[in-house]
Enzyme design. Structure first.
Site, PDB file in Angstrom:
ATOM      1  N   ASN A 142       0.808  -1.221  -0.095  1.00  0.00           N
ATOM      2  CA  ASN A 142      -0.144  -0.033  -0.198  1.00  0.00           C
ATOM      3  C   ASN A 142       0.722   1.301   0.077  1.00  0.00           C
ATOM      4  O   ASN A 142       1.891   1.325   0.587  1.00  0.00           O
ATOM      5  CB  ASN A 142      -0.855  -0.063   1.133  1.00  0.00           C
ATOM      6  CG  ASN A 142      -1.967  -1.121   1.185  1.00  0.00           C
ATOM      7  OD1 ASN A 142      -2.058  -1.743   0.224  1.00  0.00           O
ATOM      8  ND2 ASN A 142      -2.300  -1.411   2.334  1.00  0.00           N
TER       9      ASN A 142
ATOM     10  N   HIS B  57       6.098  -0.723  -2.569  1.00  0.00           N
ATOM     11  CA  HIS B  57       5.591   0.230  -3.712  1.00  0.00           C
ATOM     12  C   HIS B  57       5.676   1.655  -3.639  1.00  0.00           C
ATOM     13  O   HIS B  57       4.966   2.435  -4.366  1.00  0.00           O
ATOM     14  CB  HIS B  57       4.087  -0.271  -4.366  1.00  0.00           C
ATOM     15  CG  HIS B  57       4.116  -1.687  -4.581  1.00  0.00           C
ATOM     16  ND1 HIS B  57       2.934  -2.200  -4.668  1.00  0.00           N
ATOM     17  CD2 HIS B  57       5.087  -2.731  -4.968  1.00  0.00           C
ATOM     18  CE1 HIS B  57       3.299  -3.612  -4.976  1.00  0.00           C
ATOM     19  NE2 HIS B  57       4.418  -3.869  -5.344  1.00  0.00           N
TER      20      HIS B  57
HETATM   21  C1  BV8 Z   1       8.618  -5.536 -11.708  1.00  0.00           C
HETATM   22  C2  BV8 Z   1       1.511   1.387  -7.980  1.00  0.00           C
HETATM   23  C3  BV8 Z   1      10.463  -5.895 -12.950  1.00  0.00           C
HETATM   24  C4  BV8 Z   1       1.256   2.297  -6.730  1.00  0.00           C
HETATM   25  C5  BV8 Z   1       1.592  -0.956  -8.234  1.00  0.00           C
HETATM   26  C6  BV8 Z   1       3.568  -8.267 -17.846  1.00  0.00           C
HETATM   27  C7  BV8 Z   1       3.998  -6.848 -18.235  1.00  0.00           C
HETATM   28  C8  BV8 Z   1       4.678  -6.069 -17.314  1.00  0.00           C
HETATM   29  C9  BV8 Z   1       4.946  -6.391 -15.826  1.00  0.00           C
HETATM   30  C10 BV8 Z   1       4.581  -7.768 -15.604  1.00  0.00           C
HETATM   31  C11 BV8 Z   1       3.846  -8.443 -16.506  1.00  0.00           C
HETATM   32  N1  BV8 Z   1       3.585  -9.747 -16.036  1.00  0.00           N
HETATM   33  C12 BV8 Z   1       3.789  -9.733 -14.488  1.00  0.00           C
HETATM   34  C13 BV8 Z   1       4.597  -8.619 -14.391  1.00  0.00           C
HETATM   35  C14 BV8 Z   1       5.120  -8.178 -13.272  1.00  0.00           C
HETATM   36  C15 BV8 Z   1       4.212  -7.211 -12.909  1.00  0.00           C
HETATM   37  C16 BV8 Z   1       3.135  -7.945 -12.114  1.00  0.00           C
HETATM   38  O1  BV8 Z   1       3.085  -8.391 -10.974  1.00  0.00           O
HETATM   39  N2  BV8 Z   1       1.787  -7.643 -12.797  1.00  0.00           N
HETATM   40  C17 BV8 Z   1       0.607  -8.360 -12.447  1.00  0.00           C
HETATM   41  C18 BV8 Z   1      -0.443  -7.276 -12.679  1.00  0.00           C
HETATM   42  C19 BV8 Z   1       0.581  -9.568 -13.294  1.00  0.00           C
HETATM   43  N3  BV8 Z   1       5.133  -6.447 -11.314  1.00  0.00           N
HETATM   44  C20 BV8 Z   1       5.748  -5.600 -11.927  1.00  0.00           C
HETATM   45  O2  BV8 Z   1       5.752  -4.747 -12.740  1.00  0.00           O
HETATM   46  C21 BV8 Z   1       6.621  -4.814 -10.499  1.00  0.00           C
HETATM   47  N4  BV8 Z   1       7.983  -4.762 -11.003  1.00  0.00           N
HETATM   48  O3  BV8 Z   1       8.216  -6.783 -11.658  1.00  0.00           O
HETATM   49  O4  BV8 Z   1       9.733  -4.864 -12.131  1.00  0.00           O
HETATM   50  C22 BV8 Z   1      11.810  -5.542 -13.151  1.00  0.00           C
HETATM   51  C23 BV8 Z   1      12.923  -5.988 -12.137  1.00  0.00           C
HETATM   52  C24 BV8 Z   1      14.106  -5.125 -12.499  1.00  0.00           C
HETATM   53  C25 BV8 Z   1      14.164  -4.012 -13.301  1.00  0.00           C
HETATM   54  C26 BV8 Z   1      13.137  -3.603 -13.907  1.00  0.00           C
HETATM   55  C27 BV8 Z   1      12.084  -3.995 -13.764  1.00  0.00           C
HETATM   56  C28 BV8 Z   1       6.091  -3.736  -9.941  1.00  0.00           C
HETATM   57  C29 BV8 Z   1       4.723  -3.991  -9.317  1.00  0.00           C
HETATM   58  C30 BV8 Z   1       4.336  -2.625  -8.647  1.00  0.00           C
HETATM   59  C31 BV8 Z   1       3.039  -2.213  -9.426  1.00  0.00           C
HETATM   60  N5  BV8 Z   1       2.531  -0.974  -8.623  1.00  0.00           N
HETATM   61  N6  BV8 Z   1       0.940   0.160  -7.636  1.00  0.00           N
HETATM   62  C32 BV8 Z   1      -0.098   2.674  -6.699  1.00  0.00           C
HETATM   63  O5  BV8 Z   1      -0.593   3.370  -7.606  1.00  0.00           O
HETATM   64  O6  BV8 Z   1      -0.581   2.149  -5.810  1.00  0.00           O
HETATM   65  S1  BV8 Z   1       0.497  -2.491  -7.876  1.00  0.00           S
HETATM   66  C33 BV8 Z   1      -0.929  -2.296  -7.367  1.00  0.00           C
HETATM   67  O7  BV8 Z   1      -1.475  -3.711  -6.652  1.00  0.00           O
HETATM   68  C34 BV8 Z   1      -0.886  -1.617  -5.703  1.00  0.00           C
HETATM   69  O8  BV8 Z   1       0.401  -1.448  -5.315  1.00  0.00           O
HETATM   70  C35 BV8 Z   1      -1.667  -2.693  -5.026  1.00  0.00           C
HETATM   71  O9  BV8 Z   1      -1.023  -2.537  -3.695  1.00  0.00           O
HETATM   72  C36 BV8 Z   1      -1.073  -3.820  -5.664  1.00  0.00           C
HETATM   73  C37 BV8 Z   1      -1.571  -5.217  -5.289  1.00  0.00           C
HETATM   74  O10 BV8 Z   1      -3.063  -5.149  -5.119  1.00  0.00           O
HETATM   75  P1  BV8 Z   1      -3.688  -5.552  -3.784  1.00  0.00           P
HETATM   76  O11 BV8 Z   1      -3.111  -4.745  -2.826  1.00  0.00           O
HETATM   77  O12 BV8 Z   1      -3.583  -7.045  -3.663  1.00  0.00           O
HETATM   78  O13 BV8 Z   1      -5.074  -4.917  -3.922  1.00  0.00           O
HETATM   79  P2  BV8 Z   1      -6.274  -5.705  -4.771  1.00  0.00           P
HETATM   80  O14 BV8 Z   1      -7.212  -4.847  -4.823  1.00  0.00           O
HETATM   81  O15 BV8 Z   1      -5.635  -6.453  -5.992  1.00  0.00           O
HETATM   82  O16 BV8 Z   1      -6.859  -6.970  -3.896  1.00  0.00           O
HETATM   83  C38 BV8 Z   1      -7.459  -6.395  -2.497  1.00  0.00           C
HETATM   84  C39 BV8 Z   1      -7.607  -7.621  -1.752  1.00  0.00           C
HETATM   85  O17 BV8 Z   1      -8.222  -7.051  -0.543  1.00  0.00           O
HETATM   86  C40 BV8 Z   1      -8.492  -8.539  -2.464  1.00  0.00           C
HETATM   87  O18 BV8 Z   1      -7.985  -9.975  -2.482  1.00  0.00           O
HETATM   88  C41 BV8 Z   1      -9.825  -8.380  -1.444  1.00  0.00           C
HETATM   89  O19 BV8 Z   1     -10.389  -9.778  -1.184  1.00  0.00           O
HETATM   90  C42 BV8 Z   1      -9.296  -8.278  -0.076  1.00  0.00           C
HETATM   91  N7  BV8 Z   1     -10.193  -7.377   0.578  1.00  0.00           N
HETATM   92  C43 BV8 Z   1     -11.193  -6.613   0.384  1.00  0.00           C
HETATM   93  N8  BV8 Z   1     -11.673  -5.883   1.583  1.00  0.00           N
HETATM   94  C44 BV8 Z   1     -10.866  -6.554   2.546  1.00  0.00           C
HETATM   95  C45 BV8 Z   1     -10.002  -7.494   2.050  1.00  0.00           C
HETATM   96  N9  BV8 Z   1      -9.527  -8.398   2.744  1.00  0.00           N
HETATM   97  C46 BV8 Z   1      -9.522  -8.239   3.920  1.00  0.00           C
HETATM   98  N10 BV8 Z   1     -10.429  -7.233   4.781  1.00  0.00           N
HETATM   99  C47 BV8 Z   1     -11.391  -6.429   3.862  1.00  0.00           C
HETATM  100  N11 BV8 Z   1     -12.044  -5.599   4.517  1.00  0.00           N
END
Ligand code: BV8
Ligand code: ZN
Length: 236
Positions: A98, A115
């Site tokens: 977060n 992040h």
């Molecule tokens: C990297 C920015 C390499 C800040 C974020 C294809 C192309 C390009 C990249 C990739 C690709 N395939 C894979 C990748 C890698 C990529 C990736 O993982 N993509 C995913 C989508 C497949 N990762 C990256 O690119 C990372 N960097 O790999 O770099 C590299 C290495 C060396 C040199 C150069 C490069 C960078 C990842 C960071 C991306 N930035 N955010 C912002 O704007 O916030 S990510 C974004 O998603 C947020 O940061 C967030 O934190 C993160 C994860 O999401 P969650 O926190 O899980 O939130 P979400 O809504 O998804 O889920 C909420 C959950 O809460 C649910 O499960 C729900 O059930 C639950 N919930 C809801 N209410 C409650 C609850 N639980 C409990 N109680 C409740 N009340």
């Protein structure tokens, strides 16, 4: 629940990974849920360097809007419970995806922000970083004193995580005997990989979520429910 309370009490080294779900009960919308932030936009349209280069104004409007939401958000009982657990544990490392800063507001002392922070701004030209909590920002996109354009101090898709912070997070996961995965869809890597690093190092992995995540079949215990309710019960 009872077993997990015991594991928490007996653990010698606890590592925690939180996601947007822990801030949901503070009124901060999650990314991929039903009212997900990205419903009206696609992640690749906004949280990438390419998107910012193409349309810094659009990306900044999205962050400025999120900053205004987060500015009104208060930590919820889940954030406070984690701060309490840190104070009581022998070794405790809170790792978060977060960018809202609510863990720090709730009193967590050591927070590894994988992040970045939505309150930090970084200059594309002179690389200077500064915290700026003004909402709304005086101009979009905001400009640096050097004349350069400022970007949000967060990690976008395709960008590397801060090396030292990632290294500390990996070490904490590797050395933990209890790993808590809280409020994350476990879709984004390398963050989500910390759970399997912990597991392969012998840690027990407990997930707290309102729904199954990408990792739910690899964990030892799944506590279904809102983290704002379950965490205070666990860390009474
Ligand atoms: C990297 C920015 C390499 C800040 C974020 C294809 C192309 C390009 C990249 C990739 C690709 N395939 C894979 C990748 C890698 C990529 C990736 O993982 N993509 C995913 C989508 C497949 N990762 C990256 O690119 C990372 N960097 O790999 O770099 C590299 C290495 C060396 C040199 C150069 C490069 C960078 C990842 C960071 C991306 N930035 N955010 C912002 O704007 O916030 S990510 C974004 O998603 C947020 O940061 C967030 O934190 C993160 C994860 O999401 P969650 O926190 O899980 O939130 P979400 O809504 O998804 O889920 C909420 C959950 O809460 C649910 O499960 C729900 O059930 C639950 N919930 C809801 N209410 C409650 C609850 N639980 C409990 N109680 C409740 N009340
Ligand atoms: Zn500058």
């Amino acid at each position: 629940m009872h077993a997990v309370r015991e594991w928490l009490r007996d653990a010698s080294s606890i590592a925690v990974l939180t996601g947007a779900g822990v801030s949901a009960e503070s009124g901060v919308p999650t990314f991929r849920g039903s009212n997900g932030l990205w419903k009206q936009y696609r992640a690749e349209d906004l949280a990438t360097p390419g998107a910012f280069a193409r349309d810094p104004k659009l990306v900044w409007e999205w962050y400025d809007w999120r900053r205004s939401l987060i500015a009104q958000a208060k930590p919820n009982p889940g954030h406070y419970a984690l701060a309490k657990a840190e104070a009581r544990a022998r070794k405790f490392t809170l790792i978060t995806q977060n960018v809202d800063g609510l863990h720090e507001l709730a009193g967590s002392r050591k927070v590894l922000r994988l992040h970045g922070s939505i309150w930090m701004l970084r200059c594309l030209d002179c690389q200077s970083e500064r915290e700026d909590r003004r909402i709304p920002l005086p101009e979009i996109p905001p400009r640096c004193e050097c004349g350069g354009t400022l970007r949000p101090g967060v990690v976008w898709f395709g960008e590397a995580l801060p090396a030292k912070i990632w290294q500390d997070a990996e070490i904490a996961a590797r050395h933990s005997d209890l790993f808590l995965l809280i409020g994350t869809s476990a879709i984004v890597y390398p963050a989500a990989g910390l759970a399997s690093i912990a597991k392969s190092s012998g840690a027990r992995v407990v997930e707290i979520n309102i729904a199954e995540s990408g990792l739910s079949d690899t964990i030892d215990e799944f506590l279904q429910g809102p983290s704002g309710e379950l965490l205070p019960q666990l860390i009474a």
